[in-house]
Motif scaffolding. Structure first.
Motif, mmCIF file in Angstrom:
data_model
loop_
_atom_site.group_PDB
_atom_site.id
_atom_site.type_symbol
_atom_site.label_atom_id
_atom_site.label_comp_id
_atom_site.label_asym_id
_atom_site.label_seq_id
_atom_site.Cartn_x
_atom_site.Cartn_y
_atom_site.Cartn_z
ATOM 1 N N ASN A 268 3.926 -20.126 -18.385
ATOM 2 C CA ASN A 268 4.580 -21.835 -18.395
ATOM 3 C C ASN A 268 2.828 -22.659 -17.676
ATOM 4 O O ASN A 268 2.676 -22.033 -16.859
ATOM 5 C CB ASN A 268 5.280 -21.136 -17.470
ATOM 6 C CG ASN A 268 5.918 -23.073 -17.194
ATOM 7 O OD1 ASN A 268 5.492 -24.425 -16.228
ATOM 8 N ND2 ASN A 268 6.647 -23.183 -18.375
ATOM 9 N N ASP B 99 2.699 -25.169 -16.614
ATOM 10 C CA ASP B 99 3.137 -25.796 -15.509
ATOM 11 C C ASP B 99 3.184 -25.969 -13.975
ATOM 12 O O ASP B 99 1.695 -26.236 -13.341
ATOM 13 C CB ASP B 99 4.189 -26.872 -16.045
ATOM 14 C CG ASP B 99 4.234 -28.168 -16.899
ATOM 15 O OD1 ASP B 99 3.332 -28.905 -16.922
ATOM 16 O OD2 ASP B 99 5.120 -28.366 -17.865
ATOM 17 N N SER B 100 3.755 -24.771 -14.277
ATOM 18 C CA SER B 100 3.753 -23.788 -12.975
ATOM 19 C C SER B 100 2.587 -22.665 -12.458
ATOM 20 O O SER B 100 2.646 -22.169 -11.853
ATOM 21 C CB SER B 100 5.418 -23.401 -13.243
ATOM 22 O OG SER B 100 4.990 -21.992 -13.599
ATOM 23 N N VAL C 63 13.992 -22.409 -19.774
ATOM 24 C CA VAL C 63 12.942 -23.643 -18.847
ATOM 25 C C VAL C 63 12.354 -22.384 -17.995
ATOM 26 O O VAL C 63 12.350 -21.360 -17.841
ATOM 27 C CB VAL C 63 13.501 -24.678 -18.098
ATOM 28 C CG1 VAL C 63 13.919 -25.579 -19.451
ATOM 29 C CG2 VAL C 63 14.783 -23.987 -17.357
ATOM 30 N N CYS C 64 11.099 -22.895 -17.739
ATOM 31 C CA CYS C 64 10.525 -22.015 -16.151
ATOM 32 C C CYS C 64 11.632 -22.189 -15.016
ATOM 33 O O CYS C 64 11.306 -23.712 -14.542
ATOM 34 C CB CYS C 64 9.042 -22.468 -15.953
ATOM 35 S SG CYS C 64 8.526 -21.991 -14.618
ATOM 36 N N SER D 200 8.487 -24.446 -12.465
ATOM 37 C CA SER D 200 9.017 -25.965 -12.917
ATOM 38 C C SER D 200 9.519 -26.896 -14.073
ATOM 39 O O SER D 200 9.481 -27.463 -14.072
ATOM 40 C CB SER D 200 7.663 -25.619 -13.761
ATOM 41 O OG SER D 200 8.164 -25.380 -15.336
ATOM 42 N N SER E 107 10.068 -26.585 -16.822
ATOM 43 C CA SER E 107 9.227 -27.493 -18.187
ATOM 44 C C SER E 107 9.343 -26.125 -19.118
ATOM 45 O O SER E 107 9.717 -25.018 -19.251
ATOM 46 C CB SER E 107 8.561 -27.574 -18.251
ATOM 47 O OG SER E 107 7.482 -26.480 -18.172
ATOM 48 N N ARG E 108 9.418 -26.814 -20.188
ATOM 49 C CA ARG E 108 9.221 -25.334 -21.103
ATOM 50 C C ARG E 108 8.250 -25.858 -22.117
ATOM 51 O O ARG E 108 7.419 -24.803 -23.318
ATOM 52 C CB ARG E 108 10.378 -26.274 -22.866
ATOM 53 C CG ARG E 108 11.735 -26.331 -22.306
ATOM 54 C CD ARG E 108 12.326 -25.971 -23.468
ATOM 55 N NE ARG E 108 13.583 -27.301 -23.095
ATOM 56 C CZ ARG E 108 14.675 -28.173 -23.348
ATOM 57 N NH1 ARG E 108 14.054 -28.137 -24.657
ATOM 58 N NH2 ARG E 108 15.391 -28.410 -23.049
ATOM 59 N N ASN E 109 7.105 -26.028 -21.106
ATOM 60 C CA ASN E 109 5.787 -25.824 -22.730
ATOM 61 C C ASN E 109 5.466 -24.703 -21.532
ATOM 62 O O ASN E 109 4.580 -24.134 -20.300
ATOM 63 C CB ASN E 109 4.437 -26.746 -20.730
ATOM 64 C CG ASN E 109 3.461 -27.486 -20.900
ATOM 65 O OD1 ASN E 109 3.282 -27.286 -22.509
ATOM 66 N ND2 ASN E 109 2.673 -27.674 -20.472
#
Ligand code: ATP
Length: 511
Positions: A92, A94-95, A179-180, A183, A185-187
């Motif tokens: 991920n 972001d995290s 999602v993570c 974080s 997020s799905r980045n």
């Protein structure tokens, strides 16, 4: 109590009573590596004995082996581990956390299953006795919608795994809006393969050193010794070779305590059979191994077989034995029909013939192999999870580890009622007589009630209390851990009473 809470308690209990410690704890620990403490090592040894004796003692045609951890590096080329022993990873952005793509999708599948279970639990409550679960599963629109979702995802996931399609695994994660957990997020990055083997250098100088691997499974040590054992033991097919030993994997998603470790121990048995008979043997070993688990008495409903979504390239059948841990049904053991893959590969890479001359067929062949492979540490976690219970008593609660007596680290505690009047001396004498047969513990501190609780918490099946009557008539009180019942018995009867219960024979009798 929530299941996560039970698991946290288990972990804390294992530390508090000297079963399992985090490795290098005073240096803040080393990820996914654990040490076994004074009681843990006893339980672990007993688990290994249960496995070893059931394999080697109870099967005339299974013999043992203890091969080295370091092996010739070409072995891992031949076995396919250098090229293919990897996990699909995704990060991920972001995290910066790393996950196994397959585990993220498996968790998504478990979530959908969880939704179905929730609907059923709700309906059960609403309809009471008249509830027909099967009918509800077949007709309830929400259950049906989730079932379809589950099946579609499952099919897509299995295909992606089988095809080794990393882009598709990522696409599934995106389409499922996973999602993570850190974080939120799905980045996500792309999915990549990551080899799980640890490597190191062997040899004194940098120029002369060669890269070798810490074995990721004990099985290859058995395959490369097949000829040695078959010849020197004059083994006739079908026969098996059993081994217990350390294995190492650079696991990325190393969570859940000793469930997934980077250094762990395996108990593996490779059974060599005539080609064409392997699926029969696979079926036999599947049943034998399930019996071994169930004999421990942790409840038949807590076990199930799980067929593999994806067969490894060398296997023509594979199944896991799953146990219901506090965090759900998870693999404890794998049973695999490995065909002649490993031995044939070693023939090719070593240039040595690895064959068996079958006098009945009057021909030579590369034997086929059925493997049973279980993690000692996972088995340890299974025993502790099954044994841990909190019981509400009249005045208080007690924590008791209902470990099967044969596996219990300490078999009996000998407790003088008071620290004087010659009672400690008698207690010591009892231990001196019994210590050759059983692990005994002496305890004279605190009230007798507190001492019983301490023994309950470490799973000691018997407490023997020495009191003033003992001086007069050579009898003691024996207290049973699970029922808390107490009985007055003669000291000389102790050996038989305890011996009968802690003996492995009782377990073996069920196999
Ligand atoms: P998983 O799917 O959980 O990673 P696996 O299918 O890779 O396991 P096998 O290679 O079949 O596992 O290994 C056989 C057994 O070894 C497993 O059933 C398990 O009990 C044990 N085992 C495997 N990996 C680990 C680990 N990292 N920590 C502890 N035990 C393990």
């Amino acid at each position: 109590m929530a299941k996560e809470d039970i698991f946290k308690k288990l972990v804390a209990h294992c530390k508090e009573y000297g079963f399992v410690f985090q490795s290098s704890e005073i240096y803040d620990g080393l990820g996914a590596v654990y040490d076994y403490g004074q009681l843990g090592v006893e339980l672990k040894n007993n688990i290994k004995k249960y496995w070893w004796d059931s394999m080697v003692k109870l099967h005339e045609n299974v013999v043992g082996l203890d091969s080295a951890i370091f092996m010739h590096p070409t072995i891992w080329k031949a076995s396919g581990h250098v090229d293919a022993f990897s996990d699909p990873l995704i990060d991920n952005k972001d995290s910066k956390k790393r996950y196994r793509a397959d585990v993220l999708i498996e968790e998504q599948l478990a979530k959908i299953e969880g939704k179905i279970d929730k609907e059923i639990t709700k309906a059960k409550k609403r309809f009471g006795d008249s509830f027909d679960e099967q009918q509800f599963r077949e007709t309830n629109p929400r259950v049906l919608a989730n079932k379809t979702k589950f099946e579609e995802l499952h099919t897509r996931f299995a295909k992606a795994l089988n095809d080794g399609d990393l882009d598709e695994l990522k696409q599934i994660i995106i389409d499922q809006a996973i999602v993570c957990p850190v974080s939120g997020s799905r980045n996500w990055t792309d999915v990549r393969q990551f080899n799980l083997m640890f490597s190191t250098e062997m040899g004194a100088t940098a120029e002369g050193a060669s890269t070798i691997y810490l074995r990721p499974e004990t099985a290859q040590g058995i395959f490369v010794n097949y000829l040695n054992v078959q010849k020197t033991g004059r083994m006739k097919i079908p026969f098996g070779i059993a081994q217990i030993g350390k294995a190492f994997r650079n696991e990325i998603v190393a969570r859940q305590f000793i469930f997934r470790m980077r250094e762990f121990e395996q108990m593996e048995m490779q059974f060599f059979v005539r080609p064409g008979t392997e699926l029969d043997w696979f079926g036999k070993w599947k049943e034998t191994r399930m019996k071994w688990h169930k004999a421990l008495g942790f409840g038949d409903e807590n076990y199930r077989f799980h067929e593999h979504e994806k067969l490894a390239h060398y296997a023509n059948a594979a199944v896991d034995v799953e146990y219901k841990f506090p965090f759900g049904f998870k693999e404890v053991e794998g049973i695999h029909s490995r065909t002649d893959f490993d031995l044939s590969q070693h023939e090719e890479y070593s240039g040595k013939k690895i064959r068996y001359f079958d006098p009945e067929l009057n021909e030579s062949y590369v034997p086929y192999v059925v493997e049973t492979s279980i993690g000692v540490d996972r088995m340890f976690l299974q025993v502790i999870s099954a044994a841990y219970s909190e019981e509400q008593l009249e005045k208080d609660t007690r924590i008791v580890l209902k470990i099967p007596a044969a596996l219990a680290p300490i078999k009996l505690a000998v407790l003088p009622l008071v620290k004087k009047d010659g009672l400690p001396e008698i207690a010591r004498q009892i231990i001196n007589n019994l210590k050759f047969d059983f692990n005994c513990q002496y305890d004279e501190k605190d009230s007798i009630g507190k001492r019983y609780r301490r023994q309950d918490a470490i799973g000691t099946p018997f407490c023997v209390t020495v009191d003033h009557q003992t001086i007069e008539d050579n009898t003691v009180t024996i207290r049973y851990r699970d029922t808390m019942a107490q009985k007055r018995v003669a000291i000389e009867k102790l050996e038989n009473i305890i011996g009968e219960k802690v003996n492995f024979k009782e377990l073996f009798g069920k196999l």
